[in-house]
Design a protein around this motif. Structure first.
Motif, PDB file in Angstrom:
ATOM      1  N   PRO A   1      68.931  61.978  55.656  1.00  7.57           N
ATOM      2  CA  PRO A   1      68.824  63.144  56.542  1.00  7.57           C
ATOM      3  C   PRO A   1      67.793  64.144  56.057  1.00  7.57           C
TER       4      PRO A   1
ATOM      5  N   GLN B   1      75.161  64.703  52.514  1.00  2.44           N
ATOM      6  CA  GLN B   1      75.153  66.141  52.769  1.00  2.44           C
ATOM      7  C   GLN B   1      75.401  66.962  51.507  1.00  2.44           C
TER       8      GLN B   1
ATOM      9  N   VAL C   1      73.105  67.935  57.618  1.00  2.00           N
ATOM     10  CA  VAL C   1      72.032  67.146  58.219  1.00  2.00           C
ATOM     11  C   VAL C   1      71.154  68.066  59.058  1.00  2.00           C
TER      12      VAL C   1
END
Length: 761
Positions: A654, A632, A642
Motif C-alpha cells: 500500500p 498498515q 492504506v
C-alpha cells in the motif's frame, strides 16, 4: 520466520569518493556473500548534481536535494518487497536542514529499518537532534561502531539499550605480512614508512604530523611520511587545492621535502591494502575528539600495523590495552617521540603488530556481516505484530488523555435540517457539494453508538434527521438507495453504488437494534427487510461486508427470518471464496488490490462467524486482519493506513498517502471484534495504537483531532495534514472514539454486563 531474501543498503556508493561510499559498498558485498540466494543492492545518494558511473549493485540513485526522489525511493523499496533496509547515516550526505530529507523516505517504508550511525553528536543543534530522534524512532535497530556511540545514544538521545547494537567497522581478512615486499613494489625500499591515508581535510591533523617530522628524522634519518589520498571533494569544490598547497608549503618551510610524499589519488581496496602493508607505522593525528568511526584506523589496525593516534573516540577504544599508542591532540612533539620510538624498536613494533592483528579477527567483513544479519533478523522479529502492539491500551499519545470526552460541536455544525454535509472548507460546511447517503448512514450509526451507557444520546430531532435522509434515499423503483443529493435537495442519481447500499443497510440494522425510539426501530427493521433482497446479488466485497454488519444486528432481532439467514451465509461464503481465489503466502486478501474501509471485510467475517458459530469465517477474518495490520504498520510500530495513491494497484504494497480517518475507524472496530473472537489482548493494544493516529501517532507526528471541539481533519498528505474537516472524517473519528470509550469502560469494570454488551463481549 522465512529467511531474509532481499536487503537494500541506503548510503553513498563507490565510485563516489568518500568513506561512507567505501563502507556502504563493502557492507553490501559482505552481506551478499554471507548467505546463498540473498539479493542485495545499494540505493545511492548522489551529491550536488554530480554524476557517477555506478556499478550494477546500485539499483537506484537519489539526488540529495530532491524530495521527490526520496519519495520515489521509498516507493521503489516498497514495491520491491525488500525484507530489510539498512540505512547508512552521516550528517552531510542527505539534503534538507540537518539531512531531514531522508525522513521523507523512511516514513514511507513498510519494512524494518536498521540504521548505522556513523556519527553520534554529543551536542547536536536543535535541528540535528530532531532529525536524529526521528531516524532512531523509525529504526527497529541502530548500529554504532564504538561503545561511546552506545553511551551517547543512551544519555543524550534516550535510546533504549535493547535497540542499540555495537558492531565494529569491518576490515578485509588480510594476513599479517612483513612490509618489505610491498615497499619494494611501491618504490619505498630501505625506508622507514609512516602512512596516513584518506581524503584530505583540515580536521585530519596532517599539519601536526608534518611538524613532527624533524624530530623523527633526528632518530630515523631514513623515515618518510606518505600522505595518501585525494583532497575531499567538498573542499575542492569550495576552495580548490588551496589546503593541499598549504601543506606542501609547510613541508618546504621545514626543509623536509625529501621525507614527505603526497600521493594525490583516491585508491580502491587492492591498491590501498598494498600501501598499508608497506608502512611501518600508521598515524591518525585527527584534531577532533568526536570522531565516532574511522575506516582508515580500522583497516590499518586490521592489517596488524602499529598505530599512533590522537585519542578521538574510536581510537581510544580500539587502541586500548597496548594495542596502539595514544598522544594528545595537536602534540607534534609527542607524536614525533612515539613514532621515533617505534621505528627504532623492532621487537616492540613487532609485538604491537601481532597484538593488533590478533585482536582484529572479530572485525573481518565476514564476521561483521554475520553480526548485521543477526541484527536484521532481530529487527524483523521486532517488526512482527505482537511486538509492534506492546504499548499499553491507555498509552494513546503524549500529552493527550487516553480517551477524550465525546465532543459533538463540530459534528452538529456540519448538519442542517436536511442532514450531514459531505465536505467542509477548513471547519466551515461546504454547501456546494451537498449531501450523500454514505455520510448520513454513518451519522445514523453514530447516533446508535451514542445510545450506549455512559454517552449522551443525540436529540430526537437530530437522530430523526438522519433517518429521514435514509428514508428519502430509498428508491422503490430501482430497489436501491440513492447516494448523492445537491444542496437544493435534488437527487443527482436514481441509484447509488453497491457500497452505499450496503452501508445504508448496516446503519438500518444497527438502528433497528439500538435506536432509543421503539417506533424508529420498527421503521429501520422494515426498511432493512425491504432493501435486503437487492444485496443478495452484490459482487463488491465492501458492499457484502457492510451488509453482513447490518445482518449481524438484524438477525439478532429477527432470528426467524430465513431469507435473511440465507443471504447472510451467501455473502459470507462469497467473501471466503474470493479469499480462496486470491490468497497467496504474500497476499492474504479478498481482492487483487487494497482500497478504502479495508478492515470492514475481516470485521464482517469475524462478526458473522461469532453469530453463526462458523469457525471458517472467524479464521478467515483473523487471518486477513493480521495480514492487513502488517501492511498498515510501520517499522517503528505506528499505524499507517492504506493511502489513496495505492487504490487499485494490483498486489502492490500500500501507498503511504493520502491517509484518511475512515481507515483508522474501521481498523479499530475490526481489532476489537478480533479480541472478542480469540481473547488475545494484543488486539486491544493495536486498537489503542491505531487510535493514537488521530492524535499524532502517525507519519508526520501531526494531530488530526481537536478533542475540545471534536473537529477532525480529513487526513494526511505526504507533507501536511488536510485542513478541511468534512462529514466523513468527523463521524469516523467519533465512531472510533465511541468504540474506545466502551472498551475503557469494560476494562475498568470487566464484570459489568452492560459495558461488556456494549462492545459485544
Amino acid at each position: 520466520m522465512t529467511p531474509l531474501r532481499r536487503i537494500a543498503v541506503i548510503g553513498n556508493s563507490l565510485p563516489r569518493r568518500c568513506g561512507i561510499a567505501t563502507f556502504s559498498t563493502d557492507l553490501q558485498r559482505a552481506i551478499s556473500n554471507s548467505e546463498p540466494n540473498l539479493q542485495t543492492c545499494i540505493v545511492a545518494m548522489t551529491d550536488h548534481d554530480q554524476t557517477y558511473d555506478y556499478p550494477a549493485s546500485v539499483a537506484l540513485q537519489i539526488k540529495d536535494a530532491s524530495v521527490e526522489e526520496y519519495v520515489a525511493g521509498a516507493a521503489f523499496l516498497n514495491a520491491g518487497r525488500f525484507d530489510i533496509v539498512c540505512l547508512q547515516h552521516e550528517f552531510g550526505i542527505f539534503g534538507g536542514e540537518a539531512g531531514a530529507h531522508i525522513l521523507e523516505l523512511l516514513s514511507r517504508l513498510t519494512m524494518p529499518v536498521v540504521t548505522t550511525l556513523h556519527t553520534v553528536l554529543a551536542a547536536p543543534t536543535a535541528a540535528q537532534r530532531a532529525v536524529m530522534e526521528r531516524i532512531v524512532e523509525m529504526s527497529s535497530k541502530v548500529v554504532v561502531m564504538a561503545n561511546k556511540g552506545r553511551e551517547l545514544l543512551r544519555n543524550v538521545y534516550r535510546v533504549p539499550d535493547d535497540k542499540i547494537e555495537v558492531i565494529a567497522h569491518g576490515i578485509p581478512d588480510f594476513p599479517l605480512v612483513a612490509p618489505d615486499e610491498a615497499k619494494a613494489k611501491l618504490g619505498f625500499s630501505n625506508r622507514s614508512v609512516i602512512l596516513t591515508f584518506g581524503l584530505l581535510s583540515p580536521s585530519k591533523g596532517i599539519e601536526v604530523m608534518i611538524d613532527a617530522m624533524p624530530s623523527i628524522l633526528k632518530r630515523r634519518p631514513d623515515a618518510v611520511y606518505v600522505v595518501l589520498g585525494a583532497t575531499h571533494p567538498n573542499l575542492v569544490r569550495d576552495q580548490g587545492e588551496a589546503y593541499r598547497g598549504s601543506l606542501m608549503a609547510r613541508v618546504r618551510k621545514l626543509g623536509v621535502e625529501d621525507h614527505v610524499v603526497f600521493l594525490d589519488q583516491f585508491v580502491y581496496q587492492a591498491t590501498l591494502l598494498e600501501f598499508i602493508s608497506m608502512c611501518d607505522v600508521y598515524v591518525t593525528p585527527y584534531l577532533n575528539e568526536a570522531q565516532m568511526t574511522s575506516g582508515t584506523l580500522a583497516y590499518s589496525f586490521g592489517l596488524g600495523k602499529p598505530v599512533v593516534s590522537t585519542p578521538y573516540w574510536h581510537a581510544r577504544e580500539l587502541l586500548a590495552d597496548g594495542r596502539g599508542v595514544l598522544v594528545s591532540f595537536g602534540d607534534a612533539m609527542g607524536i614525533g617521540n612515539e613514532i621515533a620510538g617505534l621505528l627504532t624498536d623492532g621487537p616492540r613494533r613487532q609485538a604491537m603488530r601481532e597484538r593488533a592483528h590478533a585482536a582484529s579477527r572479530s572485525m573481518t567483513w565476514e564476521r561483521t556481516a554475520e553480526r548485521y544479519m543477526t541484527a536484521f533478523d532481530n529487527a524483523r522479529h521486532g517488526h512482527r505484530l505482537k511486538v509492534i502492539a506492546r504499548a499499553r491500551p491507555d498509552a494513546i499519545a503524549p500529552h493527550r488523555p487516553a480517551v477524550p470526552d465525546m465532543q459533538l460541536g463540530h459534528f452538529l455544525s456540519m448538519c442542517d435540517d436536511t442532514g450531514l454535509f459531505q465536505h467542509a472548507v477548513h471547519s466551515v460546511p461546504d454547501r456546494a457539494h451537498g449531501y450523500c447517503v454514505d455520510d448520513n448512514a454513518r451519522a445514523l450509526l453514530l447516533a446508535c453508538a451514542l445510545n450506549e451507557p455512559g454517552e449522551h444520546p443525540l436529540s430526537e430531532s437530530q437522530t430523526g434527521r438522519f433517518a429521514a435522509f435514509v428514508q428519502h434515499a430509498w428508491n422503490p423503483d430501482t430497489r436501491r438507495f440513492r447516494n448523492f443529493m445537491g444542496f437544493n435537495r435534488t437527487w443527482l442519481e436514481d441509484k447509488g453504488s453497491e457500497d452505499s447500499h450496503g452501508r445504508t443497510l448496516w446503519a438500518l440494522g444497527e438502528c433497528g437494534r439500538k435506536d432509543a425510539s421503539r417506533s424508529r426501530r420498527r421503521w429501520a427493521a422494515a426498511l432493512f427487510a425491504e432493501a435486503l433482497s437487492t444485496a443478495a446479488a452484490f459482487r463488491s466485497p465492501r458492499a457484502m461486508a457492510f451488509t453482513l454488519l447490518g445482518l449481524d444486528a438484524y438477525c439478532a432481532l429477527t432470528p426467524d427470518d430465513q431469507r435473511a439467514r440465507e443471504i447472510r451465509h451467501s455473502l459470507a461464503d462469497g467473501l471466503v471464496s474470493g479469499l480462496d481465489l486470491v490468497e497467496t503466502p504474500d497476499w492474504v486478501w479478498f481482492e487483487e488490490s487494497l482500497a478504502y474501509d479495508n478492515a470492514r471485510l475481516p470485521q464482517a467475517l469475524i462478526a458473522t462467524g461469532l453469530a453463526t458459530r462458523t469457525p471458517a469465517y472467524i479464521d478467515a477474518g483473523l487471518r486477513t486482519l493480521r495480514w492487513l495490520m502488517t501492511q498498515q504498520t510501520t517499522s517503528t510500530g505506528h499505524f499507517r493506513p492504506v493511502g489513496t495513491t495505492s487504490f487499485g494497484q494490483l498486489r502492490k504494497p500500500p501507498g503511504a498517502f493520502d491517509q484518511q480517518p475512515v481507515e483508522a475507524s474501521a481498523t479499530i472496530a475490526a481489532c476489537l471484534i478480533a479480541w472478542r473472537a480469540d481473547g488475545d489482548a494484543e488486539w486491544k493494544a493495536i486498537a489503542a495504537r491505531v487510535f493514537s493516529w488521530f492524535f499524532g501517532g502517525n507519519d508526520l507526528s501531526v494531530a488530526l483531532v481537536d478533542s475540545d471541539t471534536g473537529t477532525c481533519r480529513d487526513g494526511l498528505h505526504p507533507d501536511r495534514a488536510n485542513e478541511n474537516c468534512g462529514g466523513e472524517s468527523v463521524v469516523s473519528y467519533l465512531l472510533a472514539l465511541a468504540e474506545m470509550r466502551q472498551l475503557v469502560r469494560a476494562n475498568i469494570n470487566p464484570t459489568n454486563p452492560v459495558a461488556l454488551r456494549a462492545i459485544g463481549a
